[in-house]
Design a protein around this motif. Structure first.
Motif, PDB file in Angstrom:
ATOM      1  N   THR A   6       0.666  -1.112  -0.077  1.00  0.00           N
ATOM      2  CA  THR A   6      -0.249  -0.049   0.055  1.00  0.00           C
ATOM      3  C   THR A   6       0.951   1.193  -0.038  1.00  0.00           C
ATOM      4  N   ALA A  25      -6.996   8.092  -6.533  1.00  0.00           N
ATOM      5  CA  ALA A  25      -7.334   7.015  -5.648  1.00  0.00           C
ATOM      6  C   ALA A  25      -8.750   7.081  -5.403  1.00  0.00           C
ATOM      7  N   LYS A  28     -10.746   5.801  -8.382  1.00  0.00           N
ATOM      8  CA  LYS A  28     -10.722   4.157  -8.467  1.00  0.00           C
ATOM      9  C   LYS A  28     -11.349   3.647  -7.453  1.00  0.00           C
ATOM     10  N   MET A  29     -11.655   4.076  -6.042  1.00  0.00           N
ATOM     11  CA  MET A  29     -12.266   3.439  -5.087  1.00  0.00           C
ATOM     12  C   MET A  29     -13.631   3.641  -5.522  1.00  0.00           C
ATOM     13  N   CYS A  32     -14.550   0.585  -8.218  1.00  0.00           N
ATOM     14  CA  CYS A  32     -14.422  -0.364  -7.674  1.00  0.00           C
ATOM     15  C   CYS A  32     -15.740  -0.755  -6.707  1.00  0.00           C
ATOM     16  N   LYS A  40     -11.060  -4.530  -3.517  1.00  0.00           N
ATOM     17  CA  LYS A  40     -10.372  -3.484  -3.945  1.00  0.00           C
ATOM     18  C   LYS A  40     -10.963  -2.143  -3.485  1.00  0.00           C
ATOM     19  N   ASP A  43      -8.534  -1.513  -0.636  1.00  0.00           N
ATOM     20  CA  ASP A  43      -7.097  -1.170  -0.956  1.00  0.00           C
ATOM     21  C   ASP A  43      -7.129   0.168  -1.313  1.00  0.00           C
ATOM     22  N   TRP A  44      -8.109   0.559  -2.154  1.00  0.00           N
ATOM     23  CA  TRP A  44      -7.975   1.936  -2.694  1.00  0.00           C
ATOM     24  C   TRP A  44      -8.174   2.811  -1.601  1.00  0.00           C
ATOM     25  N   LYS A  45      -8.864   2.795  -0.455  1.00  0.00           N
ATOM     26  CA  LYS A  45      -9.122   3.453   0.541  1.00  0.00           C
ATOM     27  C   LYS A  45      -7.898   3.494   1.396  1.00  0.00           C
ATOM     28  N   ARG A  48      -5.661   5.769  -0.483  1.00  0.00           N
ATOM     29  CA  ARG A  48      -5.816   7.003  -0.305  1.00  0.00           C
ATOM     30  C   ARG A  48      -5.512   7.719   1.011  1.00  0.00           C
TER      31      ARG A  48
END
Length: 60
Positions: A6, A25, A28-29, A32, A40, A43-45, A48
């Motif tokens: 990350t 980010a 992307k969040m 998803c 995902k 992951d993006w959270k 970010r």
């Protein structure tokens, strides 16, 4: 994605996009979330949040 991955991903994204990395980010969040991929999203959270930490205080 583990914490090291990350952090590395956040650094790379911040290096590539600068101040727009956090917005990237977040985008992307949302993508998803719309696709129903909750793993995902998390992951993006985390990415970010790591970008926000890289930017430092008063950089909202």
């Amino acid at each position: 994605m583990n914490a090291i991955q990350t952090a590395e991903f956040a650094r790379a994204l911040y290096s590539a996009h600068g101040d727009k990395a956090e917005a990237e980010a977040a985008h992307k969040m949302q993508e998803c979330e719309a696709a129903g991929n909750s793993d995902k999203v998390q992951d993006w959270k985390a990415i970010r949040q790591a970008i926000r930490a890289l930017r430092g205080p008063n950089q909202s």
